[in-house]
Design an enzyme around this catalytic site. Structure first.
Site, PDB file in Angstrom:
ATOM      1  N   ALA A  98       0.833  -1.204   0.000  1.00  7.87           N
ATOM      2  CA  ALA A  98       0.000   0.000   0.000  1.00  7.87           C
ATOM      3  C   ALA A  98       0.866   1.250   0.000  1.00  7.87           C
ATOM      4  O   ALA A  98       0.451   2.310   0.464  1.00  7.87           O
ATOM      5  CB  ALA A  98      -0.932  -0.014   1.208  1.00  7.87           C
TER       6      ALA A  98
ATOM      7  N   GLY B 187       1.617   2.917  -2.465  1.00  6.38           N
ATOM      8  CA  GLY B 187       1.350   3.553  -3.764  1.00  6.38           C
ATOM      9  C   GLY B 187       1.547   5.047  -3.705  1.00  6.38           C
ATOM     10  O   GLY B 187       1.184   5.687  -2.720  1.00  6.38           O
TER      11      GLY B 187
ATOM     12  N   ARG C  79      -1.128  10.280  -9.784  1.00  6.10           N
ATOM     13  CA  ARG C  79      -2.063  10.479 -10.896  1.00  6.10           C
ATOM     14  C   ARG C  79      -3.503  10.640 -10.416  1.00  6.10           C
ATOM     15  O   ARG C  79      -4.388  10.940 -11.201  1.00  6.10           O
ATOM     16  CB  ARG C  79      -1.946   9.333 -11.900  1.00  6.10           C
ATOM     17  CG  ARG C  79      -0.636   9.433 -12.696  1.00  6.10           C
ATOM     18  CD  ARG C  79      -0.378   8.187 -13.472  1.00  6.10           C
ATOM     19  NE  ARG C  79      -1.358   7.982 -14.514  1.00  6.10           N
ATOM     20  CZ  ARG C  79      -1.681   6.792 -15.009  1.00  6.10           C
ATOM     21  NH1 ARG C  79      -1.116   5.695 -14.521  1.00  6.10           N
ATOM     22  NH2 ARG C  79      -2.582   6.672 -15.960  1.00  6.10           N
TER      23      ARG C  79
ATOM     24  N   GLN D 172       8.084   1.012   3.805  1.00  2.82           N
ATOM     25  CA  GLN D 172       9.055   0.897   2.708  1.00  2.82           C
ATOM     26  C   GLN D 172       9.610   2.316   2.513  1.00  2.82           C
ATOM     27  O   GLN D 172       8.908   3.195   2.012  1.00  2.82           O
ATOM     28  CB  GLN D 172       8.368   0.392   1.434  1.00  2.82           C
ATOM     29  CG  GLN D 172       9.356   0.127   0.315  1.00  2.82           C
ATOM     30  CD  GLN D 172       8.694  -0.033  -1.050  1.00  2.82           C
ATOM     31  OE1 GLN D 172       7.580   0.418  -1.283  1.00  2.82           O
ATOM     32  NE2 GLN D 172       9.409  -0.676  -1.966  1.00  2.82           N
TER      33      GLN D 172
ATOM     34  N   GLY E 252       2.073  -6.987 -17.417  1.00  2.00           N
ATOM     35  CA  GLY E 252       3.016  -8.091 -17.598  1.00  2.00           C
ATOM     36  C   GLY E 252       2.270  -9.267 -18.222  1.00  2.00           C
ATOM     37  O   GLY E 252       1.160  -9.574 -17.831  1.00  2.00           O
TER      38      GLY E 252
ATOM     39  N   ARG F 141     -28.966  12.030   8.096  1.00  2.25           N
ATOM     40  CA  ARG F 141     -27.528  12.217   8.325  1.00  2.25           C
ATOM     41  C   ARG F 141     -27.045  11.317   9.464  1.00  2.25           C
ATOM     42  O   ARG F 141     -27.852  10.675  10.144  1.00  2.25           O
ATOM     43  CB  ARG F 141     -27.262  13.695   8.612  1.00  2.25           C
ATOM     44  CG  ARG F 141     -27.467  14.574   7.356  1.00  2.25           C
ATOM     45  CD  ARG F 141     -27.424  16.042   7.690  1.00  2.25           C
ATOM     46  NE  ARG F 141     -26.204  16.396   8.399  1.00  2.25           N
ATOM     47  CZ  ARG F 141     -26.066  17.505   9.136  1.00  2.25           C
ATOM     48  NH1 ARG F 141     -27.077  18.352   9.267  1.00  2.25           N
ATOM     49  NH2 ARG F 141     -24.924  17.761   9.732  1.00  2.25           N
TER      50      ARG F 141
ATOM     51  N   LYS G 185     -30.425  14.465  11.969  1.00  2.00           N
ATOM     52  CA  LYS G 185     -29.014  14.254  12.308  1.00  2.00           C
ATOM     53  C   LYS G 185     -28.920  13.933  13.784  1.00  2.00           C
ATOM     54  O   LYS G 185     -29.556  14.627  14.585  1.00  2.00           O
ATOM     55  CB  LYS G 185     -28.202  15.514  12.011  1.00  2.00           C
ATOM     56  CG  LYS G 185     -26.715  15.319  12.237  1.00  2.00           C
ATOM     57  CD  LYS G 185     -26.011  16.534  12.815  1.00  2.00           C
ATOM     58  CE  LYS G 185     -26.396  16.806  14.242  1.00  2.00           C
ATOM     59  NZ  LYS G 185     -25.569  17.795  14.909  1.00  2.00           N
TER      60      LYS G 185
ATOM     61  N   ASN H 254     -30.711  23.695  17.159  1.00  2.00           N
ATOM     62  CA  ASN H 254     -29.742  22.967  17.992  1.00  2.00           C
ATOM     63  C   ASN H 254     -28.415  23.701  18.151  1.00  2.00           C
ATOM     64  O   ASN H 254     -27.591  23.305  18.956  1.00  2.00           O
ATOM     65  CB  ASN H 254     -29.479  21.577  17.399  1.00  2.00           C
ATOM     66  CG  ASN H 254     -28.903  21.645  15.998  1.00  2.00           C
ATOM     67  OD1 ASN H 254     -29.213  22.576  15.242  1.00  2.00           O
ATOM     68  ND2 ASN H 254     -28.083  20.696  15.652  1.00  2.00           N
TER      69      ASN H 254
END
Ligand code: UD1
Ligand code: MG
Length: 450
Positions: free
Chosen positions: A12, A14, A18, A78, A144, A319, A337, A372
């Site tokens: 992960a 990455g 892009r 990494q 590949g 919500r 909500k 509220n």
């Protein structure tokens, strides 16, 4: 059959440049959940299954997401991006611990299924050292290619290195691989050594396996399952595939949708029996819909639980933190909500109910607003059961309205209302007998005179 232990290493780290986003690539959502979470959910879990996630140097958020889904995951960094095999070896410590099977998966391939991971592991049981996941690409350019002879994978040829003849091959490497645990580390270390360009490609594992006189096989899957995400366009394509799957699963589970292609679901949406979802409904994460509930058109629901036989919309917005009891009714242009509405509550038109609790069978009239927020903090509105809140009332929180209380239309309620009391807050109405007639006469006279 004894359970084989497994280690899954998810790459992960990455870059995702892009994607043109500040958000790490694998944290982008598909069906309301991150790419990474889809992969982690499909990876082997439970008895004997361990997980390692390899992240980039500044991807704490990715590590956090992995830990949230799989608290047992070990995280490895990494530090330099030196290729897929180098990334796998970042998790060396976990690999050394040993497992029967070592699975390598990519964090940006969210459509892979648990079943495919299991199919990939199967040949290891039969003695293969490596199983490579392959797919027939509609357009193989860039992938590949899998070179097959007599049913065995001989090598993976990266597009750049492939001859014109090899480029005609449409069987491609998905990137996902399963190694027999016993020989895995030896093979991975050889990739490191074998390399000339300073990059360590996992795909070289196949040739190494062959040179060791071991067996490498291919397991095929559909292109849809192994779509890797590098751009927003690919993210949208993956979303479309995922939505098609979720809609089919919902239909198979008995949900009625007359236009499923217009309904958007989340990967964690749950349904009771005989649920109906009308066209053009968007369901975000964390929604459960109980038996016989109906979600009418153009409604938007996120983190909400819907009780049995409840009715929502058309044009409702639920919500996060909304909970509707059995038979509750939320009508058009109603927003809720952090609101708990008990059984049989009706909020049928044009209201906002936020940070509130509403007791069973209470009726909330059109245009009622729970006020509220005072510009600084949020406050709660508590409404008892069997109460009646008249049309166009403003309930200024914090405020409590008792069981069976009655609020006159148009009231601005700032003080608590006791059980069974009636509260009316508005100017007294005045009646002037014949006043309308006199008014019209005066206006007509003035108009003629002008
Ligand atoms: C890879 C395969 C290719 C295959 C294709 C399928 C290699 C060398 N090539 O190519 O055969 O057809 O996937 O999509 O494996 N990563 C790291 N650290 C690194 C490099 C990569 O974590 O140093 C991660 C990436 O984040 C990604 C995955 O490994 O999740 C694959 O890397 P990527 O650069 O996308 O490889 P491809 O060129 O797509
Ligand atoms: Mg890729």
């Amino acid at each position: 059959m004894t359970i084989r232990s497994s280690l899954t290493v998810v790459l992960a780290a990455g870059e995702g440049t892009r994607m043109r986003s500040q958000l790490a690539k694998v944290l982008h959502p598909v069906a309301g959940q991150s790419l990474l979470s889809h992969v982690l959910r499909a990876a082997p879990n439970g008895a004997g299954a361990s997980l390692a996630v390899v992240v980039g140097p500044d991807h704490q958020a990715v590590a956090d997401e992995a830990k949230q889904l799989r608290p047992d995951a070990s995280i490895f960094i990494q530090h330099e991006r030196l290729g897929t095999a180098h990334a796998v070896l970042a998790a060396r410590e976990a690999i050394v611990r040993g497992a029967d099977d070592l699975l390598v998966a990519f964090g940006d391939t969210p459509l892979i299924s648990a079943e495919t991971f299991e199919r990939l592991r199967a040949p290891l049981r039969e003695g293969a050292a490596l199983a490579v996941l392959g797919f027939r690409a509609a357009n193989p350019a860039g992938y590949g290619r899998l070179l097959i002879e007599g049913g065995r994978v001989m090598a993976i040829r990266e597009h750049g290195d492939a001859s014109a003849e090899e480029r005609k091959i449409d069987l491609c490497n998905a990137g996902v691989m399963a190694f027999a645990g016993e020989t895995a580390l030896g093979i991975l270390d050889k990739i490191g050594k074998a390399n000339s360009k300073g990059e360590h490609y996992l795909v070289d594992a196949v040739a190494i396996v062959r040179s060791m006189g071991l067996e490498a096989v291919v397991i095929e899957t559909s292109e849809d399952e192994v779509r890797g995400i590098n751009t927003k366009a690919q993210l949208a394509e993956a979303e479309a595939v995922m939505q098609a799957r979720l809609r089919k699963a919902a239909l198979d589970a008995g949900v009625t949708m007359i236009a499923p292609e217009t309904v958007f679901l989340a990967a964690d949406t749950t349904f009771g029996s005989d649920v109906t979802i009308e066209p053009f409904v968007v369901i975000g994460p964390g929604v459960s819909i109980a038996d016989r509930a109906v979600i009418h058109s153009f409604s938007h629901l996120v983190q909400a639980s819907i009780g049995k036989e409840a009715s929502v919309g058309p044009y409702a917005r639920l919500r996060p933190g909304t909970s509707l009891g059995d038979g509750a009714r939320i009508g058009n242009f109603v927003e809720t909500k952090a609101a708990r509405l008990e059984a049989g509550v009706k909020v049928n038109h044009l209201s906002y109910i936020g940070d509130a609790e509403v007791g069973a069978s209470t009726n909330i009239g059109a245009g009622t607003i729970t006020c509220n927020y005072d510009g600084f903090s949020k406050h709660k509105t508590m409404i008892g059961k069997g109460a009646f809140v008249g049309t166009n009332s403003s309930l200024v929180a914090p405020v409590a309205i008792g069981n069976g209380a009655y609020i006159g239309s148009g009231s601005v309620i700032t003080k608590d209302v006791p059980d069974d009391a009636m509260a009316v807050e508005r100017s007294p109405q005045s009646i002037r007998e014949g006043g309308a007639t006199r008014y019209r006469e005066m206006k007509m006279k003035n108009k003629k005179g002008a």
